[in-house]
Design an enzyme around this catalytic site. Sequence first.
Site, short mmCIF file in Angstrom:
data_model
loop_
_atom_site.label_atom_id
_atom_site.label_comp_id
_atom_site.label_asym_id
_atom_site.label_seq_id
_atom_site.Cartn_x
_atom_site.Cartn_y
_atom_site.Cartn_z
N ASP A 1 0.86 -1.18 0.00
CA ASP A 1 0.00 0.00 0.00
C ASP A 1 0.90 1.23 0.00
OD1 ASP A 1 -2.31 1.58 0.11
OD2 ASP A 1 -2.47 1.44 2.30
N HIS A 2 0.35 2.35 -0.45
CA HIS A 2 1.05 3.62 -0.34
C HIS A 2 0.68 4.28 0.98
CE1 HIS A 2 1.32 3.61 -4.96
NE2 HIS A 2 2.54 3.47 -4.48
N PHE B 1 -4.98 4.30 0.34
CA PHE B 1 -6.07 3.43 -0.12
C PHE B 1 -5.73 2.75 -1.44
CE2 PHE B 1 -8.00 7.46 1.65
CZ PHE B 1 -7.87 7.06 2.97
N HIS B 2 -4.49 2.22 -1.52
CA HIS B 2 -4.03 1.53 -2.71
C HIS B 2 -3.59 0.10 -2.39
CE1 HIS B 2 -2.77 5.74 -4.43
NE2 HIS B 2 -4.08 5.55 -4.45
N PRO B 3 -4.37 -0.70 -1.67
CA PRO B 3 -3.94 -2.06 -1.35
C PRO B 3 -3.78 -2.89 -2.61
CG PRO B 3 -6.26 -1.79 -0.84
CD PRO B 3 -5.73 -0.43 -1.16
#
Length: 538
Positions: free
Chosen positions: A294-295, A474-476
């Site tokens: 994630d980021h 919110f980049h899983p």
Amino acid sequence: MTDRFDYIVVGAGSAGCALAARLSESGRHRVLLLEAGGDDRQFWIQIPIGYGKSFYDPSVNWMYMSDPVPTAGNRQTYWPRGKVLGGSSSINAMVYVRGQAEDYEDWKAAGNPGWGWDDVLPVYKRMEAHQDGESAWHGGSGPVKVTAPLEDLHPLCADFFKAGAEAGVPVNPDFNGASQEGVGPYHFTIGNGFRMSAARAYIWPARRRPNLKIETNAVAERLLFDGRRVTGIEYRAHGVPRSATAGAEIILAGGAIGSPALLLQSGIGPAEELRNLGIAVHTDRPGVGRNLMDHYIVDQMFRSRRPSLNNELAPWWGRALAGMRYLLTLRGPVGMSLNQAGGFIRTRPDLSRPNMQLYFSPLSYQKGAPGKRALMHPDPYAAFLTSISQCRPTSRGYLKLRSADPHEAPEIQPNYLSTEFDQQENLEGFKFMRKLTDTPTMREVIEAEVSPGPDVRSDDEMMDYFRNTGGSVFHPSGTCRMGPDPANDVIREDLRVHGLENLRVADASIFPTIPSGNTNAPSIMVGEKASDIILGNR
């Protein structure tokens, strides 16, 4: 009663919508699209700024929470995920970034032929209807409308661009063009003033096809098998048990949380972990749920001497005027994302490509406890936010089931900032942002640094701030990693699950490494490319 289809797509998110639309396009194949959430034709989903409402709306949002993260202040972090047609593309901030060409070359080099930049660029162009039309870098007639609303950017964005140039970073009007490096405006999945989710782009035109059945409020529970062959799925539609079989294939597109969770619930995953939960092991696949990426984002907040969007959107009458403007013109801040500008920079001159993403939002809001972020209520004074996010973190987490109950949220452990490399890059990125905000242009704009505040100067103080205030972008991704090694990877380059027949995965969970930027566009691309692979068009 069991329904029979050629293809079953599980999950109507960014990838699943594109895939289901393409699979049903010819009319030759009967396709079932399952979505755990409801219909997306809702006011607050369709207007761009509406994501401030859906951010904490359990009717359209899974609202996951991670477990406490030891390397991030032992805090839980909030993970919104779309539970509605369109998935997270229906509730996200609409920033459209593909990533860097080198990201996809890295995928190819990791043992995934067909996923290099030359392979995916045509797919990106096919899916785009960019406002600037067809070019070497963009498509002009695809289903996904992409806009660059320069005339609606807040005036503070121009100050940010000027400050970036003063800090040695070029102004770049298109992060999806020849180069990603620079500061500039973000492009958005917005069309004609409305959110261009994957559902609006792909499913709205396809929903009347007689060969496409869309089941909403349908929660997948377990895959069905005949030996090594996956034959169908059990699910609950509006609480009623149902099942369906697929004569050709089942494709999981539930995202980096939903897809590995369904595999695990079906007995596909680390054998010992499954046995401990009382789940019968069908296929020992150790990589399921591992490699979670994630980021991580860290903010700075500044009081401004010049008006920001707070001045426009904080008072009730300002919001009313902005709403009226939108209803009359489909423009203005209601028709925009709040993340209006940003950039991609190299924090060290020896780097060959950008390693840090920047965000500039011409408004501010206080972040409360987990689950309490008021996006629709800006601070009552002029202020703005800047943020940094590492492009390619090396920290890896995991996802595990808590029980055999398919309706219980899984354990999510992102392990943010767990490597020395990630800590160092975040320090470098934050120091660059301090450099940018200390340029002559920004000194004229900034009244005071609110957070972390000018007293936070040393590396240790900055790291404490990162650990105690940062959060997910919110980049899983990565939990069903694509690669050639069945001992560690979950799917092959053709998206088939190692060791099984008639089962593929197509969503952000397959990313071998996380792309350098926002992940909605790459997820849609995966859905498009999956249709090519399945239908033999590659």
